[in-house]
Scaffold this active site. Structure first.
Site, PDB file in Angstrom:
ATOM      1  CB  SER A  51      -8.771  -1.498   4.545  1.00 22.79           C
ATOM      2  OG  SER A  51      -9.132  -2.623   4.152  1.00 22.79           O
ATOM      3  CD  GLU A  71      -5.231   0.262   2.582  1.00 23.31           C
ATOM      4  OE1 GLU A  71      -5.054  -0.644   3.601  1.00 23.31           O
ATOM      5  OE2 GLU A  71      -5.742   0.120   1.663  1.00 23.31           O
ATOM      6  NE  ARG A  99      -3.577  -2.342  -0.004  1.00 26.65           N
ATOM      7  CZ  ARG A  99      -3.251  -3.671  -0.475  1.00 26.65           C
ATOM      8  NH1 ARG A  99      -2.172  -3.642  -1.238  1.00 26.65           N
ATOM      9  NH2 ARG A  99      -4.012  -4.614  -0.433  1.00 26.65           N
TER      10      ARG A  99
HETATM   11  C1  LIG Z   1     -15.733  -0.701  -0.728  1.00 24.30           C
HETATM   12  C2  LIG Z   1     -14.270  -0.538  -0.859  1.00 24.30           C
HETATM   13  C3  LIG Z   1     -13.295  -1.762  -1.154  1.00 24.30           C
HETATM   14  C4  LIG Z   1     -12.050  -1.367  -1.154  1.00 24.30           C
HETATM   15  N1  LIG Z   1     -11.267  -2.608  -1.426  1.00 24.30           N
HETATM   16  C5  LIG Z   1      -9.943  -2.476  -1.431  1.00 24.30           C
HETATM   17  C6  LIG Z   1      -9.133  -3.653  -1.637  1.00 24.30           C
HETATM   18  O1  LIG Z   1      -9.770  -4.900  -1.877  1.00 24.30           O
HETATM   19  N2  LIG Z   1      -7.850  -3.317  -1.878  1.00 24.30           N
HETATM   20  C7  LIG Z   1      -7.255  -2.239  -1.851  1.00 24.30           C
HETATM   21  O2  LIG Z   1      -5.989  -2.014  -2.174  1.00 24.30           O
HETATM   22  N3  LIG Z   1      -8.117  -1.141  -1.676  1.00 24.30           N
HETATM   23  C8  LIG Z   1      -9.157  -0.968  -1.629  1.00 24.30           C
HETATM   24  N4  LIG Z   1     -10.113   0.258  -1.373  1.00 24.30           N
HETATM   25  C9  LIG Z   1      -9.515   1.167  -1.397  1.00 24.30           C
HETATM   26  C10 LIG Z   1      -9.332   1.895  -2.633  1.00 24.30           C
HETATM   27  O3  LIG Z   1     -10.026   1.465  -3.466  1.00 24.30           O
HETATM   28  C11 LIG Z   1      -7.878   1.919  -3.461  1.00 24.30           C
HETATM   29  O4  LIG Z   1      -6.982   2.387  -2.777  1.00 24.30           O
HETATM   30  C12 LIG Z   1      -7.933   2.425  -4.833  1.00 24.30           C
HETATM   31  O5  LIG Z   1      -6.947   2.019  -5.722  1.00 24.30           O
HETATM   32  C13 LIG Z   1      -8.058   4.243  -4.697  1.00 24.30           C
HETATM   33  O6  LIG Z   1      -8.119   4.623  -6.140  1.00 24.30           O
HETATM   34  P1  LIG Z   1      -8.885   5.855  -6.434  1.00 24.30           P
HETATM   35  O7  LIG Z   1      -8.911   6.203  -7.844  1.00 24.30           O
HETATM   36  O8  LIG Z   1     -10.301   6.062  -5.881  1.00 24.30           O
HETATM   37  O9  LIG Z   1      -8.014   6.857  -5.460  1.00 24.30           O
HETATM   38  P2  LIG Z   1      -8.496   8.003  -4.750  1.00 24.30           P
HETATM   39  O10 LIG Z   1      -8.991   7.721  -3.578  1.00 24.30           O
HETATM   40  O11 LIG Z   1      -8.952   8.964  -5.403  1.00 24.30           O
HETATM   41  O12 LIG Z   1      -6.837   8.714  -3.994  1.00 24.30           O
HETATM   42  C14 LIG Z   1      -6.084   8.120  -3.342  1.00 24.30           C
HETATM   43  C15 LIG Z   1      -4.653   8.723  -3.424  1.00 24.30           C
HETATM   44  O13 LIG Z   1      -4.252   8.438  -4.776  1.00 24.30           O
HETATM   45  C16 LIG Z   1      -3.631   9.611  -5.271  1.00 24.30           C
HETATM   46  N5  LIG Z   1      -4.091   9.499  -6.850  1.00 24.30           N
HETATM   47  C17 LIG Z   1      -5.192   9.425  -7.489  1.00 24.30           C
HETATM   48  N6  LIG Z   1      -4.831   9.371  -8.562  1.00 24.30           N
HETATM   49  C18 LIG Z   1      -3.667   9.534  -8.512  1.00 24.30           C
HETATM   50  C19 LIG Z   1      -2.942   9.881 -10.141  1.00 24.30           C
HETATM   51  N7  LIG Z   1      -3.295   9.997 -11.301  1.00 24.30           N
HETATM   52  N8  LIG Z   1      -1.642  10.149  -9.936  1.00 24.30           N
HETATM   53  C20 LIG Z   1      -1.332  10.525  -8.583  1.00 24.30           C
HETATM   54  N9  LIG Z   1      -1.927  10.221  -7.542  1.00 24.30           N
HETATM   55  C21 LIG Z   1      -3.059  10.079  -7.392  1.00 24.30           C
HETATM   56  C22 LIG Z   1      -4.715  10.685  -4.577  1.00 24.30           C
HETATM   57  O14 LIG Z   1      -4.134  12.076  -4.671  1.00 24.30           O
HETATM   58  C23 LIG Z   1      -4.760  10.008  -3.218  1.00 24.30           C
HETATM   59  O15 LIG Z   1      -3.457  10.372  -2.445  1.00 24.30           O
HETATM   60  C24 LIG Z   1     -11.378  -0.108  -1.216  1.00 24.30           C
HETATM   61  C25 LIG Z   1     -12.400   0.962  -1.065  1.00 24.30           C
HETATM   62  C26 LIG Z   1     -13.531   0.875  -0.892  1.00 24.30           C
HETATM   63  C27 LIG Z   1     -14.352   2.302  -0.713  1.00 24.30           C
END
Ligand SMILES: Cc1cc2nc3c(=O)[nH]c(=O)nc-3n(C[C@H](O)[C@H](O)[C@H](O)COP(=O)(O)OP(=O)(O)OC[C@H]3O[C@@H](n4cnc5c(N)ncnc54)[C@H](O)[C@@H]3O)c2cc1C
Length: 297
Positions: free
Chosen positions: A220, A290, A171
């Site tokens: 998480s 996280e 992560r």
């Molecule tokens: C119901 C649920 C289930 C989940 N299950 C999992 C799981 O099984 N495994 C897991 O690992 N995670 C899980 N997550 C967490 C989340 O989905 C992941 O961390 C996901 O990869 C975040 O992607 P996002 O586009 O939503 O990022 P965001 O939430 O929009 O951003 C997260 C971080 O990434 C940065 N970021 C986003 N896009 C970029 C970019 N293009 N360049 C640079 N930085 C960027 C943001 O600035 C921020 O710091 C879950 C979340 C939810 C709500």
């Protein structure tokens, strides 16, 4: 360029004082001073080339790992959701832009009968967020399938990072925060469509069984400490179902905080800190967030 000339130049492309709650899974968070929705990579690069250095930048993908505080974000928020092209080349390498959803990339690989990306179906984020978090599920993580990533920095300079250069760990990644991910190339392998489909069905079934669905959450809340499960430590600390204001520890999965009743970001953060404290007292272990907490305190 100074801030006023910058605002004038991009007047028709940005929004001011824009509510961010709608862009996060938690459905909470204050306002962005400036909001920019990148139409394509050229417009993003042009925007960054003109951005005054003193303005902070926050990138939002699907907002599934973000807790934006109630006082909002001072600076520019960039949304990547329109950067969502996905394609495959003659060597079966799949390239996806940063705003493509993980689920769309998983389905694209399945439609092209390529295996290895099924796990992406279980992560509700975008490719950019997945790289930043080295997200993973069901035994695979981004680190296992990424070839390289094209990124742009806050001054509009492009660079490609190999998987190794990203320094991906559980992560987390090691490269500087100044890099914004634009697109990524993924390794896939030949498989039978039925195998890919079966894996995807299993992933959906396992998620439904283990996680709360159809709720406002950030997934998480805490990273698993080495050799331990955060949810078990939280359960042992007696926090299952505990609430502060409208924020509640999920009854189904103790490491999930849910915005159950018009929670504020403060409720969610306070609940997380309460849980951390309880776990420290009962197990002597420090939990680490996280979920990314961002914005003015
Ligand atoms: C119901 C649920 C289930 C989940 N299950 C999992 C799981 O099984 N495994 C897991 O690992 N995670 C899980 N997550 C967490 C989340 O989905 C992941 O961390 C996901 O990869 C975040 O992607 P996002 O586009 O939503 O990022 P965001 O939430 O929009 O951003 C997260 C971080 O990434 C940065 N970021 C986003 N896009 C970029 C970019 N293009 N360049 C640079 N930085 C960027 C943001 O600035 C921020 O710091 C879950 C979340 C939810 C709500």
């Amino acid at each position: 360029m100074n801030i006023n000339s910058f605002k004038d130049k991009f007047l028709n492309e940005v929004q001011f004082d824009y509510e961010l709650a709608r862009f996060t899974w938690f459905g909470v968070g204050g306002r962005a001073e400036i909001l920019f929705i990148a139409e394509d990579l050229m417009s993003l690069s042009n925007f960054l080339n003109n951005k005054p250095k003193e303005l902070n930048l926050l990138i939002i993908g699907a907002g599934s790992n973000l807790l934006i505080r109630d006082k909002g974000f001072k600076g520019i928020v960039v949304l990547t959701k329109k950067l969502n092209k996905i394609n495959i080349d003659e060597n079966h390498i799949i390239t996806a832009e940063a705003g493509a959803t993980d689920a769309d990339v998983a389905r694209f690989a399945r439609n092209n009968i390529r295996g290895g990306l099924e796990f992406l179906l279980g992560i509700p984020g975008t490719i950019g967020g997945g790289i930043k978090m080295n997200s993973g599920a069901f035994g695979s993580e981004f680190k296992d399938v990424l070839i390289d990533v094209k990124a742009i920095n806050h001054s509009g300079k492009f660079r490609t990072f190999t998987n190794k250069e990203l320094g991906m760990n559980y992560r987390s990644i090691k490269i500087s925060k100044e890099w914004i991910f634009c697109s990524a190339r993924f390794q896939t392998f030949k498989d039978q469509k039925i195998n890919i489909e079966n894996k995807m069905k299993q992933i959906i079934a396992l998620r439904r069984e283990a996680q709360p669905t159809g709720v406002k959450t950030g997934g998480s809340t805490f990273k698993n400490p080495v050799g331990k499960k955060a949810w078990k430590l939280i359960d042992k600390a007696g926090c299952r179902g505990y609430n502060i204001g409208g924020a509640m520890i999920s009854e189904k999965h103790c490491n999930f905080i849910i915005n159950s009743k018009k929670s504020t970001a403060q409720d969610i953060e306070d609940l997380g800190e309460y849980v951390k404290d309880k776990v420290k007292k009962t197990s002597g272990i420090d939990l680490h967030w996280e979920i990314k907490r961002i914005g003015t305190k």
